[in-house]
Design an enzyme around this catalytic site. Structure first.
Site: not given
Lengths: 265, 265
Positions: A10, A12, A181, A206
């Protein structure tokens, strides 16, 4: 810590936070590159082109070519192109989505489109929403790049694409197919691009509700990094846990499969 | 057919259909006026001012003064004004709502408003939605004129205020207080304005899910007219029926209470 052969990351909250790089993640990506292990960045962002994302990453000293970026814009374009013809679409979105659709050979039209595709559009108008609603009521397949409700920005949480999509959803009573996602669509496409087997590929992110859940749904191993949205305390409340939860990628030792050669991209 | 003393009438589907008057309803309203019975038009439309609505009705030969029009814009303004001070609001909406708020003494502000009020705005922008979402996350009370999902137009069903409101709802996780039908707020205000007792007041409308439900929830008698959205077949499926369902107001004989004088507005 298994010797995975393919890595999905991922962006950010995982590689950077807004305008701040996350050094532990960047060091890890350099290890991946040096080890010759294939990796792909998976982002729910549909507004930027792969070229723009790669430039942003390179500015953070992240080794990232445009071909290593898989956005929901590219994913939505591939999804439409793989669907039934005609590949005509009314598209609400920014440059990343419009370019991805055009490059995939999806024809933009406002008249009787076979598909309606929505991505974040900060130049949204009532007329655009009206056209989308009319086309969906008229039978167009309804696709939305991602269901993100809110976008973290320096001003606070602003409406995300899931919030804009809800206008057409509410006005038509039709739910879209979400591509990003935590849906599997984008992850299955990414696996195909990486070319590594499901059981030897890992997804690093995250955000439990998007990244980790997407990996779990696809049946992949997942690494939760505590550098972004979801805290360890929140992770511990979840009914299905990620394979690993670590403070940062500095806590991960990259292992190479000793018995066989790693697959290369 | 009870001798009601006060009458609430919906507009679209009840008094006219788009640009077409419904003669039976108009003849009935003339009977109300001649009998000196108080009546009020109740509309979920927040975009037009009472003056504009009254002009439209007068063009259809409907006796209707601005003071006989109760829109969700007026209702939302009265609701905010009756709420805790400060009466400052960030407002998304068209002339009807902006004027109603100003006339009620609600101060428009983009900085730290105590209320966020949303009505249909066909000049909606991402920035307006962003400001509303930030203010709601910052603790502003969230008000929406009505939850109508889609607006019937000559082009088909376009997004209604309920659809636009869903952006802020989705982005913030906060549900608004809806003011319009089928909520009770607007009907309770209308009862106060009519000045007739609940049990001697009737609500006339074509739409079960807004008009009739609003009357039922408020505990009033209701007349469903089969001149608009909800058919008799659909009515028969509902768990709670209107007091009456008639083809048009031509099927209604206006009875006056013989024992006592009707209350007058």
């Amino acid at each position: 810590m298994k010797p995975y052969e393919g890595y999905m990351l991922d962006l950010d909250g995982t590689v950077y936070r807004g305008k701040e790089p996350i050094p532990e993640a960047i060091a890890f990506i350099h290890q991946l590159k040096e080890a010759g292990l294939p990796y792909l960045f998976i982002t729910n962002n549909s507004s930027a082109t792969p070229e723009e994302v790669s430039l942003k990453l390179q500015a953070f000293n992240v080794p990232a070519e445009p071909a290593q970026i898989w956005t929901t814009a590219l994913a939505a374009a591939a999804y439409v192109k793989a669907g039934p013809a005609p590949h005509t679409a009314y598209i609400i979105g920014e440059t990343g989505l419009l370019q991805a659709m055009e490059e995939a050979g999806v024809e933009y039209t406002e008249e009787n489109p076979a598909y309606v595709v929505m991505g974040i559009d900060r130049s949204i108008t009532y007329e655009k929403l009206a056209k989308a609603a009319l086309a969906v009521r008229n039978g167009a397949a309804f696709i939305s790049t991602n269901s993100d409700k809110a976008l973290p920005t320096e001003r606070g949480f602003l409406p995300g694409n899931g919030a804009l999509t809800s206008v057409v959803q509410t006005a038509t009573g039709q739910d879209p197919v979400f591509i990003g996602k935590p849906e599997q669509v984008i992850i299955e496409q990414a696996l195909y691009i990486l070319g590594t087997p499901l059981e030897k590929t890992v997804l690093i992110g995250d955000n439990y509700d998007t990244d980790i859940l997407a990996g779990i749904r696809t049946g992949m191993d997942t690494i939760h990094v505590q550098t972004g949205i979801t805290s360890l305390e929140e992770i511990e409340q979840k009914p299905v846990l990620p394979s690993y939860s670590i403070q940062s990628m500095a806590d991960w030792t990259l292992m190479k499969n000793s018995g066989e050669k790693s697959s290369k991209k």
